[in-house]
Design a protein around this motif. Structure first.
Motif, mmCIF file in Angstrom:
data_model
loop_
_atom_site.group_PDB
_atom_site.id
_atom_site.type_symbol
_atom_site.label_atom_id
_atom_site.label_comp_id
_atom_site.label_asym_id
_atom_site.label_seq_id
_atom_site.Cartn_x
_atom_site.Cartn_y
_atom_site.Cartn_z
ATOM 1 N N TYR A 91 3.843 0.831 2.383
ATOM 2 C CA TYR A 91 3.653 -0.069 3.501
ATOM 3 C C TYR A 91 3.428 -1.494 3.005
ATOM 4 O O TYR A 91 2.742 -1.720 1.998
ATOM 5 N N ARG A 131 -4.573 6.052 2.385
ATOM 6 C CA ARG A 131 -3.745 4.908 2.023
ATOM 7 C C ARG A 131 -4.472 4.117 0.930
ATOM 8 O O ARG A 131 -5.677 3.874 1.015
ATOM 9 N N TRP A 140 0.830 -5.010 9.611
ATOM 10 C CA TRP A 140 1.367 -3.900 8.808
ATOM 11 C C TRP A 140 2.824 -3.637 9.190
ATOM 12 O O TRP A 140 3.207 -3.745 10.352
ATOM 13 N N GLY A 199 6.616 1.085 7.114
ATOM 14 C CA GLY A 199 6.665 1.914 5.916
ATOM 15 C C GLY A 199 8.059 2.336 5.512
ATOM 16 O O GLY A 199 8.980 2.389 6.341
ATOM 17 N N TYR A 239 0.855 -1.177 0.000
ATOM 18 C CA TYR A 239 0.000 0.000 0.000
ATOM 19 C C TYR A 239 0.899 1.237 0.000
ATOM 20 O O TYR A 239 2.086 1.142 0.319
ATOM 21 N N ARG A 240 0.321 2.363 -0.308
ATOM 22 C CA ARG A 240 1.063 3.606 -0.207
ATOM 23 C C ARG A 240 0.147 4.725 0.274
ATOM 24 O O ARG A 240 -1.068 4.691 0.066
ATOM 25 N N GLN A 241 0.773 5.696 0.885
ATOM 26 C CA GLN A 241 0.033 6.861 1.363
ATOM 27 C C GLN A 241 0.852 8.114 1.092
ATOM 28 O O GLN A 241 1.961 8.269 1.627
#
Length: 115
Positions: A91, A44, A105, A108, A36-38
């Motif tokens: 992440y 996210r 999780w 990151g 995932y990315r934010q």
């Protein structure tokens, strides 16, 4: 349980990076793994996942490749032709293939695409 991401950094547009996520403390092969990315000010979002198959966000199809090595408890994200819009914290997520348990999780890793 630990998920440790690495491989982030600063890269110019058009460049490449490989992210790694090393897992420990659970049966890696029994989990679907995702990236995932934010980005700042944004929610996210799913980038790619690998479980029974692979799945990619439309924005990264043809540029990113997710893979896993069950012997090394590691999932990778090969990122090619990076764009400034790819700038985000990336992440790693582990989700059990069967059974409703909370996902794990990582902390990151920052990816910055800039000239």
């Amino acid at each position: 349980v630990q998920l440790v991401e690495s491989g982030g950094g600063l890269v110019q547009p058009g460049g490449s990076l490989i992210l790694s996520c090393v897992a420990s403390g659970f049966t890696f092969r029994s989990y679907a793994m995702s990236w995932y990315r934010q980005a700042p000010g944004k929610e996210r979002e799913l980038v790619a996942s690998i479980g029974f198959g692979t799945n990619y966000a439309d924005s990264v199809k043809g540029r990113f490749t997710i893979s896993r090595d069950n012997a090394r408890n590691t999932v990778y994200l090969q990122m090619n032709n990076l764009k400034t819009d790819d700038t985000a914290v990336y992440y790693c997520k582990a989700e059990r293939l069967f059974g409703a348990v909370p996902p794990y999780w990582g902390q990151g890793t920052q990816v910055t695409v800039s000239s």
